[in-house]
Every structure is written in structure tokens, then in C-alpha cells.
Design a protein around this motif. Sequence first.
Motif, PDB file in Angstrom:
ATOM      1  N   GLN A 194       0.641  -0.850   0.065  1.00 56.96           N
ATOM      2  CA  GLN A 194      -0.200   0.196   0.670  1.00 56.96           C
ATOM      3  C   GLN A 194       1.054   1.602  -0.018  1.00 56.96           C
ATOM      4  O   GLN A 194       2.252   1.444   0.892  1.00 56.96           O
ATOM      5  N   GLN A 290       6.532   2.220   0.663  1.00 56.63           N
ATOM      6  CA  GLN A 290       5.293   1.536   0.894  1.00 56.63           C
ATOM      7  C   GLN A 290       5.345   0.531   2.254  1.00 56.63           C
ATOM      8  O   GLN A 290       6.298   0.106   2.827  1.00 56.63           O
ATOM      9  N   MET A 619      -7.025  -0.214   1.697  1.00 60.59           N
ATOM     10  CA  MET A 619      -6.877  -0.827   1.423  1.00 60.59           C
ATOM     11  C   MET A 619      -6.840  -2.625   1.447  1.00 60.59           C
ATOM     12  O   MET A 619      -6.240  -3.426   0.581  1.00 60.59           O
ATOM     13  N   GLU A 623      -6.935  -0.840  -2.890  1.00 57.78           N
ATOM     14  CA  GLU A 623      -5.196  -0.682  -3.169  1.00 57.78           C
ATOM     15  C   GLU A 623      -3.867  -1.259  -3.650  1.00 57.78           C
ATOM     16  O   GLU A 623      -4.423  -3.170  -2.362  1.00 57.78           O
ATOM     17  N   GLU A 624      -3.718  -1.651  -4.535  1.00 57.47           N
ATOM     18  CA  GLU A 624      -2.814  -2.678  -5.046  1.00 57.47           C
ATOM     19  C   GLU A 624      -1.555  -2.184  -5.938  1.00 57.47           C
ATOM     20  O   GLU A 624      -1.934  -1.888  -6.836  1.00 57.47           O
ATOM     21  N   THR A 644      -7.557   4.931  -5.058  1.00 56.84           N
ATOM     22  CA  THR A 644      -7.741   5.027  -3.949  1.00 56.84           C
ATOM     23  C   THR A 644      -9.403   5.801  -3.931  1.00 56.84           C
ATOM     24  O   THR A 644      -9.877   5.392  -4.627  1.00 56.84           O
TER      25      THR A 644
END
Length: 716
Positions: A194, A290, A619, A623-624, A644
Motif C-alpha cells: 500500500q 510503501q 487497503m 489499493e494494489e 484509492t
Amino acid sequence: MSHHPAADAVLAVVPEAPAPLAAWPLGAMTEVGQSRPRLSALDKVMGRPVFASDVVLPGMVHAVLLRSTIAHGRVLGLDVAAARAMPGVLAVLGPADMAWPLYPPRERASVAHTVRFVGEEIGAVVADNEPAAREAARQVVVHYELAPACITLEQALAAPVLASSAQVIERGDLGLARAAAQATITQRYSTEAQHHNTLEPHGCVAAWDGDVLTWWDSNQGGHLIREWGARALGIPVGQVRVVSPYCGGGFGSKITLKPYHLIAAALARQLARPVRLFMARAEEFIASHQRAPTRRQISVGARRDGHLCFIDEQITGQAGPCSFMSKNAGGAANGLRLHKVDAVRAELSQLLTHTQYPTPFRGPNVAEDLFCLEQAIDEMAHALSMDPLQLRLLNLAQIDLLEGLPYAGKELERCYRLGAQAFGWQHRAPGTVVHEGCARGIGMGAVAYDATLYEPSRVAIVARPAGRFELSLGISDIGCGADTVMAQIAAQALGVATDCIDLVLGDTDRTPRSIDSSNHSRTSAVVGPVVRAAAQGLRAAMDAGQNVMGRVFHAQRERPPGGVFAAMFGAHFVEVEVNLCSGRVRVLRAVCAHDAGRVLNPQLARSQVHGGFLQGMGMALQEERVLDPRTGHMLNAAMWAYRTPGVVDTPLRIEFVDAGVPDGGNSLGVKGLGEPPLIASGAAIGNAVFNALGVRLRDYPLTPDKVLAALKERGA
């Protein structure tokens, strides 16, 4: 150099308290516990605050970093002729062109020939404007010597190229606990990287005045940047000043020194001019680091009556190319202390790969852990045909399992009960509510997050004319409202209104060291009691009839009570709707009950809960990071491609339930509320999706393609 006002004033030092001050009464008071708007709200709306990215200095030039386009290898040389010939370009520098400072932990210079991930710093271009610098950077041709690269966790597990580290957390007799279990579930789960996606990019402006360096920086705490920077540059701390009154978002990524700090300082000294160096948005994805991806296998055992016998976890996290930040690549401690369990064991493996190393991200390690572990607890409840809320209520712990100490304060049961009441929790069988092609489900998840009982801290307060007081804090305004609640604490102790308090913060030359950096939801708990002690010292002098005008009153951190363990707790309840045709998951409503001790400002607390829940929802659902497993390039390094949550994704209602009471860990009774709202959201959403569909998704994020694949596998 400028100085803290204490250097030129008569000091009145309130000595470090041998024990906490007397606790304030329960409930809201005249200032503390009241909703007050942020002190900087109007200025921010009007665009008045100067962020680091707004700083413009006479003679300032602009730097852009050259970044590696390979994941592993070595820079053999740079073709820079075309770049140097461009209008406005002042310098194009590679690894061999100057003595670049070593970046902590001193395994590699801030610019070097060796390359360990795509995006690592290999040079810099300086020009008299940023567009010229960026265009020149595109003209540089880099020659590499390629080396084998290990990109994904799966590659590292199958054929490790780099070393890895491991540790084991264990309490109780796992063998006996396994034998006592009458029901056992074992499943695999995963979380993905993330990215922080801060609104203000990472970067700084660096300038030298003789031997004194000043960084205008976007960070979460200037004193830590100052100390690390001085050590890396080999100069005294007194020769470094960091100015960071406002930070446009950090979420953990702006806690520590980064290579760009040292590169900007080196360029400013080399060129004898101020240097501005800020990342472009694409760089934010490939070089600002991240949250770590993790893989885990979780086994949970229980008796038929719901008594939890054991939790056994095997966790693998992606640690990047070195051990520098490997502690952020997987954890289990807070998950293991959440419930009362006879025996627990967690084996943590941090695998090294040729990718960015992970940095803290709001609830580091704990979010990844509880997103998964709280799904496993839900699976156990389903296996026992038991209400997931009832299973958690049956297994409330009063003694911290890992430390063997009672809690300084724990109101998790209130979180469960008050949250369930506000939500209208009535557990139902999975897959039973379907209407017009959409399935609805409810779910819950809980959080435990270790708090800070003691850390050195120092603040200063001084009386000014016209009934005003100046409070100096060594913190940055990172957007949570810490400046406002500190002013409320000081005002309460002084017996004045909050708007009588003027703040000085974010400048290491003008503020004492209140905290190294704002993180781990601890700023209020660490700095708040010191603010109260200093203000009460000033108030006592005023009550005694002393002349206090211009006198600076300092205070240091009180000593906490011994023999207790401090932690934050919470429970989230959510309802989701899943479109059975598109696979899209929509969160309809959420109730977030939290034990954060005394809430200093309910309005700001709600804001923290709303923001934390939405970030956790991102998350959990969207989100990836998509990496090319052959080259290490991020394929969705853009805001439009890396999804997002937006306005259309926001739940219709997010309700904050204050389930806490003043905590015994400090005289204010505060804990923290920055990170738990993110941590508790993921499993609650995952469990609600299961309740809607009757099929379990264990690999975050729970994107539409995964939902449709799971439905297809089930035959729906």
C-alpha cells in the motif's frame, strides 16, 4: 543562527515529575474534551501556511534525481552531453562525479553505482527551473551491467537470491493447546503493498549559511531528521536546522531521513546555492517506499464452547534489498495480544528482494496482521456456529499475554457492546440477504495496538503581553490536529481560552525536542502531559504573584506508573453491498468504537476515525501495486491507475463511538487514535463480504475480479 527563546530569557524549569500529576476529572472540561476547530483551519483554507514545497529562496535552483530503470545491477556510465547542453542546465552528476554522503545504515551512498531496485538514486540534474531539469534528466542515457533480480515474494520463496531474517514469538504450550482444541481452522491469507500517496510530495529545500545547513522539509518531526542528518553528514547537530511547521501528509513515510535530504544538501554545498528537490508523482510510487506485502498461514484452535486454545501463524514479509527497514515487513505481536488464548506462536520471515524497502505506514505490521487474523477468528466463529461478537466477548484478556502485565486501561468490552448497540448488530447466516442482483452482509473486526508509556519529551511556554501565551513544541503539524489539542491542554491548565495560546512549532532552532517524530499514535500521550506540567508551573507562579512576563517555563515528561502495559483498543462493525454482476464491493455504513482513553477534542477524534477507516477501506478493497515480475517496474505508478477511495466510494455513514475512559498510563488519561481506525477496518469489511456472499476472500484487496472468481468457483 536563530535560537529558542529560552536562550535569551530567564528560565523557570519545572523539574521532571517523580510521579504523574493528579488526574483531571472525568468528562469534558472548559477546554479539554470540547470540540474546537483546528487553529490553522482558516489559514489553510485561505492558503496562507507555507509548506516546504512552497519555499522559494533567492538564487534557488532545482534538482531532479536520476533513477535506476533496472532492478539489480551496476551503473557503468552516463552519457550526459545532450543533457548538459540544454538551456538552463547547471550540472549533471553521476555516482563518480562527487563524494555523495552515505545514507543510513551506511550500506550505500545516497547516489551510487550499485542498483538494488527500480527507482534507486543514481545521479542528479540541476537547472535554474524544474521543467528544464526534468527534460534534461530524460536526455541522460545510462549504461548498466545487469544482474539477476528477485522481485516477488513468490520468487524469493522459490529461489532466494538474497539473505532473509526470521524471528519467533511464542507463549504457552502450543502442543497441549493443540491437543485441547476441539475445532481447528487453517487458512492462507495475503496483503499487498500500500502506497502512502501523500498530497504534498516528498522533498526539501536545502541551503548552507557558512557551515550551517538548513532544510525546509516536509516531515513528521524535524528533530529526528536533524539528528540523523547531522550524523550522516558528519557535522554537529547544532549546525543543522530543520524547518517543517506543516507537512502535507506523511502516514509514516516522512518519519525518517531519506536519500533526497542528503543529495539536496550535497548539491547545495557543491553549487553554493539553495537547492529545491521534490519528487514528481510517479517518483512517489517508485521511490518513496510503501507498506510491505505479506503472506501468512494462520491456524486457530478452540473448544466447542468458544474458548480459544491456540493461534499459530507463519508470516512472510517483503523487506526490500537490505535489512534496514525489515522490521516493517511483517509482525504479529498486537494480533497475539488481542484475545485471551492459552498458547500463541508466530514465526516471522522477512525476505529480501530487489524492490523498495518498506517504511512505516499507519499501523505498520499490525494492519496487515489483523486484516488477516481477525478474518481467521471470524472463520472459527463460523466453524463453531457462533456469533463472532459472542466469540470475542468470551475471550477478553485482562493481562497482556506477551508482557504478562495488566493493562493501564482496557475498554475493549465497551467497544464491543457500545459499537454493536450503535450498529444494531444482529448476526445472521451468510448469503441470506440478496435483492436485485446485490448481496448485503455485516461483519466486525477488532484491534489492539501497543501504546507508549514513557518517552523523553520537553516543551516550553512563556507569558506574553495582552493575556497571551506562547507554547513552543518540537512537532510538525501533520494534519491530525495535534497543534490544536496541545493548545487546549495548555489553556485548560492556565485557565484561559484556547484562542489565547499562540504556537511555535516545526523549527528545530526555535523549539525544544518534544518528540523525535510524530508516529505510533503517541504524540498526545507523550507531549500532552508535558504541556500540562509546563502550563501548570506557569499558572502556579502567576497565582503566587510572581512576575512571569517573558519567563520561559519548561517541563519534561512525567514518569509513568510501573507494572502496567499500555495499549489502544477498538472494534468496527460494517455493512457492505456486493454487486453480483460486477463484483464491486461497496461499504454502506460503519460504526467504529474506540478506546482511546480521554478524548481531547471530539471533533478532531471523529476526523481521525473517518480518515483512518477510509484509508483502511482503500487497503481492503482497492489499493494494489502491480509489479512486472521480470523487470521490477511498477505498472500502475499513477494516481489514475493506483486506485484509492474517492467521494463516490465513501460510505453513507461512518459513526465514531467513544468507548474509552481516561487511561491510567499518564496524568491526562490519553492514549491515541491515529492508527487503530485503519487497522480495525479491513477484517470487518472482509468478514462482511463473506457474510454477504457465503464465500470467503482471503487475499487483499478484495477487488471485483477476485469476487467474481470466488463466486464462479462456488458455482454462483
